[in-house]
Scaffold this motif. Sequence first.
Motif, PDB file in Angstrom:
ATOM      1  N   LEU A  18      -6.107  -0.176  -4.771  1.00  0.00           N
ATOM      2  CA  LEU A  18      -5.763  -1.125  -5.868  1.00  0.00           C
ATOM      3  C   LEU A  18      -7.154  -1.804  -6.392  1.00  0.00           C
ATOM      4  CD1 LEU A  18      -2.825  -3.116  -4.002  1.00  0.00           C
ATOM      5  CD2 LEU A  18      -2.836  -1.025  -5.589  1.00  0.00           C
ATOM      6  N   CYS A  19      -7.933  -2.463  -5.634  1.00  0.00           N
ATOM      7  CA  CYS A  19      -8.895  -3.043  -6.157  1.00  0.00           C
ATOM      8  C   CYS A  19      -9.839  -2.163  -6.965  1.00  0.00           C
ATOM      9  CB  CYS A  19      -9.896  -3.998  -4.958  1.00  0.00           C
ATOM     10  SG  CYS A  19      -8.823  -5.135  -4.042  1.00  0.00           S
ATOM     11  N   SER A  20      -9.971  -0.955  -6.666  1.00  0.00           N
ATOM     12  CA  SER A  20     -10.937  -0.094  -7.556  1.00  0.00           C
ATOM     13  C   SER A  20     -10.757   0.105  -8.963  1.00  0.00           C
ATOM     14  CB  SER A  20     -10.728   1.538  -6.844  1.00  0.00           C
ATOM     15  OG  SER A  20      -9.519   1.883  -7.311  1.00  0.00           O
ATOM     16  N   HIS A  21      -9.611  -0.361  -9.492  1.00  0.00           N
ATOM     17  CA  HIS A  21      -9.375  -0.502 -11.057  1.00  0.00           C
ATOM     18  C   HIS A  21      -9.916  -1.806 -11.365  1.00  0.00           C
ATOM     19  CE1 HIS A  21      -6.334   2.442 -11.562  1.00  0.00           C
ATOM     20  NE2 HIS A  21      -5.673   2.089 -10.496  1.00  0.00           N
ATOM     21  N   LYS A  74      -7.954   8.110  -9.121  1.00  0.00           N
ATOM     22  CA  LYS A  74      -8.841   7.178  -8.452  1.00  0.00           C
ATOM     23  C   LYS A  74      -8.342   7.404  -7.363  1.00  0.00           C
ATOM     24  CE  LYS A  74      -5.765   4.065  -7.959  1.00  0.00           C
ATOM     25  NZ  LYS A  74      -5.101   4.265  -6.851  1.00  0.00           N
ATOM     26  N   THR A  75      -9.153   6.575  -6.101  1.00  0.00           N
ATOM     27  CA  THR A  75     -10.571   6.366  -6.389  1.00  0.00           C
ATOM     28  C   THR A  75     -11.335   7.895  -6.314  1.00  0.00           C
ATOM     29  OG1 THR A  75     -10.789   4.135  -5.507  1.00  0.00           O
ATOM     30  CG2 THR A  75     -12.927   5.569  -5.077  1.00  0.00           C
ATOM     31  N   LEU A  76     -12.520   8.028  -6.957  1.00  0.00           N
ATOM     32  CA  LEU A  76     -12.892   9.376  -7.195  1.00  0.00           C
ATOM     33  C   LEU A  76     -13.131  10.109  -5.968  1.00  0.00           C
ATOM     34  CD1 LEU A  76     -13.959  11.332  -9.364  1.00  0.00           C
ATOM     35  CD2 LEU A  76     -16.441  10.474  -8.782  1.00  0.00           C
ATOM     36  N   GLU A 121      -8.409   7.806   8.189  1.00  0.00           N
ATOM     37  CA  GLU A 121      -9.006   9.285   8.175  1.00  0.00           C
ATOM     38  C   GLU A 121      -8.805   9.743   6.600  1.00  0.00           C
ATOM     39  OE1 GLU A 121      -7.978  13.658   9.826  1.00  0.00           O
ATOM     40  OE2 GLU A 121      -7.097  12.128  10.631  1.00  0.00           O
ATOM     41  N   TYR A 122      -7.454   9.058   5.968  1.00  0.00           N
ATOM     42  CA  TYR A 122      -7.110   9.813   4.788  1.00  0.00           C
ATOM     43  C   TYR A 122      -7.624   8.820   3.565  1.00  0.00           C
ATOM     44  CZ  TYR A 122      -4.493  12.451   8.222  1.00  0.00           C
ATOM     45  OH  TYR A 122      -3.975  13.075   9.256  1.00  0.00           O
ATOM     46  N   SER A 123      -7.612   7.309   4.106  1.00  0.00           N
ATOM     47  CA  SER A 123      -7.420   6.382   3.002  1.00  0.00           C
ATOM     48  C   SER A 123      -8.573   5.375   2.964  1.00  0.00           C
ATOM     49  CB  SER A 123      -6.048   5.843   3.416  1.00  0.00           C
ATOM     50  OG  SER A 123      -6.031   4.615   2.480  1.00  0.00           O
ATOM     51  N   GLY A 124      -8.736   4.717   1.824  1.00  0.00           N
ATOM     52  CA  GLY A 124      -9.714   3.734   1.674  1.00  0.00           C
ATOM     53  C   GLY A 124      -8.778   2.362   1.610  1.00  0.00           C
ATOM     54  N   GLY A 125      -7.714   2.354   1.874  1.00  0.00           N
ATOM     55  CA  GLY A 125      -6.697   1.186   2.068  1.00  0.00           C
ATOM     56  C   GLY A 125      -6.548   0.509   0.537  1.00  0.00           C
ATOM     57  N   LEU A 126      -6.514  -0.595   0.838  1.00  0.00           N
ATOM     58  CA  LEU A 126      -6.402  -1.519  -0.398  1.00  0.00           C
ATOM     59  C   LEU A 126      -7.472  -1.677  -1.342  1.00  0.00           C
ATOM     60  CD1 LEU A 126      -4.693  -4.665   1.342  1.00  0.00           C
ATOM     61  CD2 LEU A 126      -3.406  -3.063  -0.046  1.00  0.00           C
ATOM     62  N   THR A 158     -19.455   9.685 -13.903  1.00  0.00           N
ATOM     63  CA  THR A 158     -20.506   8.600 -13.467  1.00  0.00           C
ATOM     64  C   THR A 158     -19.706   7.298 -13.454  1.00  0.00           C
ATOM     65  OG1 THR A 158     -22.070   9.645 -14.917  1.00  0.00           O
ATOM     66  CG2 THR A 158     -22.400   7.286 -14.391  1.00  0.00           C
ATOM     67  N   THR A 159     -18.898   6.947 -14.090  1.00  0.00           N
ATOM     68  CA  THR A 159     -18.286   5.683 -13.917  1.00  0.00           C
ATOM     69  C   THR A 159     -17.481   5.810 -12.621  1.00  0.00           C
ATOM     70  OG1 THR A 159     -16.364   6.112 -15.431  1.00  0.00           O
ATOM     71  CG2 THR A 159     -18.218   4.893 -16.539  1.00  0.00           C
ATOM     72  N   GLY A 160     -16.661   6.818 -12.434  1.00  0.00           N
ATOM     73  CA  GLY A 160     -15.756   6.962 -11.240  1.00  0.00           C
ATOM     74  C   GLY A 160     -16.678   7.097  -9.916  1.00  0.00           C
ATOM     75  N   ALA A 161     -17.977   7.534 -10.063  1.00  0.00           N
ATOM     76  CA  ALA A 161     -18.783   7.635  -8.824  1.00  0.00           C
ATOM     77  C   ALA A 161     -19.375   6.046  -8.617  1.00  0.00           C
ATOM     78  CB  ALA A 161     -19.744   8.553  -9.067  1.00  0.00           C
ATOM     79  N   ASN A 162     -19.708   5.576  -9.673  1.00  0.00           N
ATOM     80  CA  ASN A 162     -20.174   3.966  -9.385  1.00  0.00           C
ATOM     81  C   ASN A 162     -18.971   3.153  -8.721  1.00  0.00           C
ATOM     82  OD1 ASN A 162     -22.816   4.713 -10.287  1.00  0.00           O
ATOM     83  ND2 ASN A 162     -22.153   3.983 -12.588  1.00  0.00           N
ATOM     84  N   THR A 163     -17.825   3.161  -9.206  1.00  0.00           N
ATOM     85  CA  THR A 163     -16.937   2.626  -8.569  1.00  0.00           C
ATOM     86  C   THR A 163     -16.718   3.185  -6.875  1.00  0.00           C
ATOM     87  OG1 THR A 163     -15.736   2.244 -10.916  1.00  0.00           O
ATOM     88  CG2 THR A 163     -14.461   2.042  -8.711  1.00  0.00           C
ATOM     89  N   SER A 164     -16.699   4.403  -7.055  1.00  0.00           N
ATOM     90  CA  SER A 164     -16.556   5.047  -5.745  1.00  0.00           C
ATOM     91  C   SER A 164     -17.583   4.479  -4.590  1.00  0.00           C
ATOM     92  CB  SER A 164     -16.495   6.442  -5.371  1.00  0.00           C
ATOM     93  OG  SER A 164     -15.408   7.093  -6.353  1.00  0.00           O
ATOM     94  N   VAL A 165     -18.767   4.402  -5.144  1.00  0.00           N
ATOM     95  CA  VAL A 165     -19.745   3.930  -4.183  1.00  0.00           C
ATOM     96  C   VAL A 165     -19.508   2.414  -3.614  1.00  0.00           C
ATOM     97  CG1 VAL A 165     -22.339   3.281  -3.960  1.00  0.00           C
ATOM     98  CG2 VAL A 165     -21.630   5.567  -5.033  1.00  0.00           C
ATOM     99  N   CYS A 166     -19.071   1.721  -4.918  1.00  0.00           N
ATOM    100  CA  CYS A 166     -18.664   0.152  -4.417  1.00  0.00           C
ATOM    101  C   CYS A 166     -17.569  -0.028  -3.617  1.00  0.00           C
ATOM    102  CB  CYS A 166     -18.106  -0.372  -5.878  1.00  0.00           C
ATOM    103  SG  CYS A 166     -19.781  -0.489  -7.031  1.00  0.00           S
TER     104      CYS A 166
END
Length: 393
Positions: A221-224, A129-131, A212-217, A365-373
């Motif tokens: 973390l929050c993605s889980h 994660k995140t996807l 550039e590389y990261s979505g940070g916290l 699918t679940t991974g993509a949905n969380t990535s969009v979030c």
Amino acid sequence: MKRREFVAKSGLAATAITAASPVWGANILGKKEKNIGIGIIGTGDRGAGLAPIIQDIQGLEVTACCDILPFRLENGLTKAGGKSKGYSDYRELLDNKNVDAVLVAVPFNEHSKIAIDSLDAGKHVYCEKTLAKGYEGIRNLIHKANSSKAIFQTGHQYHSSRLYTHVVDLIKQGKIGKVIAFDCQWNRNGDWRRPVPDPKWERAINWRMYREYSGGLVAELCSHQIDFVNWVLEDTPKQVMGVGGIDYWKDGRETYDNIQLIYSYPSGVKATFTCLTGNAMGDYQIKVMGDKGSIVLGYTKAWFYPEKGYKRELGEVDGVSGATVNWEEGKGIPIKAEHLDPSKQALIDFRDSILNDKKPISDITTGANTSVCVQMGLDAMYDQKIVHWDFKS
């Protein structure tokens, strides 16, 4: 394609995990008793940390490791037991015929490209994660995974936890009544930095600090916890608002050191997410609040808190802690479920999905949905606006 259409078409569903029972000697790799060779792409803290866990799972074997940093590659090879082959270029690893599947544990911005290349090489993929980063990266990986015959699992390991699965089942069975809200946090007290032996490796090692590389916290973390909320509600949010800032660690980082997000779901349920790096009060926690009670989840434990007036029916085994209600001091009624370390369980599930040619429950699918979030949350904070789900696949 709007949110509801995407969810419906992609087949998002929260289902109970059933333990697969692979028949050794008759696996889909076509070779009796052959271990599934795993290539770890990215041997930083996560990738190298998973190497000995993989080696401890029957039927799996680390056959290759890859990292662009020589000292990290060496560490990964050591953690894998010294029998795997090392590479500095992941494309050479993908050419290795002894690699049946890959674990992608590289910086966030590289996930989509490397996972796509791995699928093109005919490898099964476990992508941490995140996807994927950004809507285009998510979209490209969805299309590739859906057109591939290989197994694709997203590394939201709590989706494999038998404790978390049990809790989801309890919620769906009405244990806490109608779900009203979620309150999630993951607080730490530390700068989140890794030591850098040479300044030239700063961005490669501390990539989490740079946009550039990261979505940070949110991504790390929050993605889980976002993944868990989506799982329970069998839906994705219609909108998100949030704020964050670099307010404590004035050290040149670009990603926020504290964030506050509110996701609003079509049912009216709101889910809040707090992540701090200057105060560790409460550590990791998910609160699921219903009109009959609440469930609080930690890393490996969970508790039930009934609302005032809650009464067990005569002869009822409470379905939570066993034959007697047992309040832990300062906590609620403990929820009991036999479970392994979530990361190990997720890798076992990956193995079983490969052997049985079965779609993982934490899939594309679940991974993509969380990535969009996650991307919605980043857009809301960085652009200071309310962001609505309008992902078009």
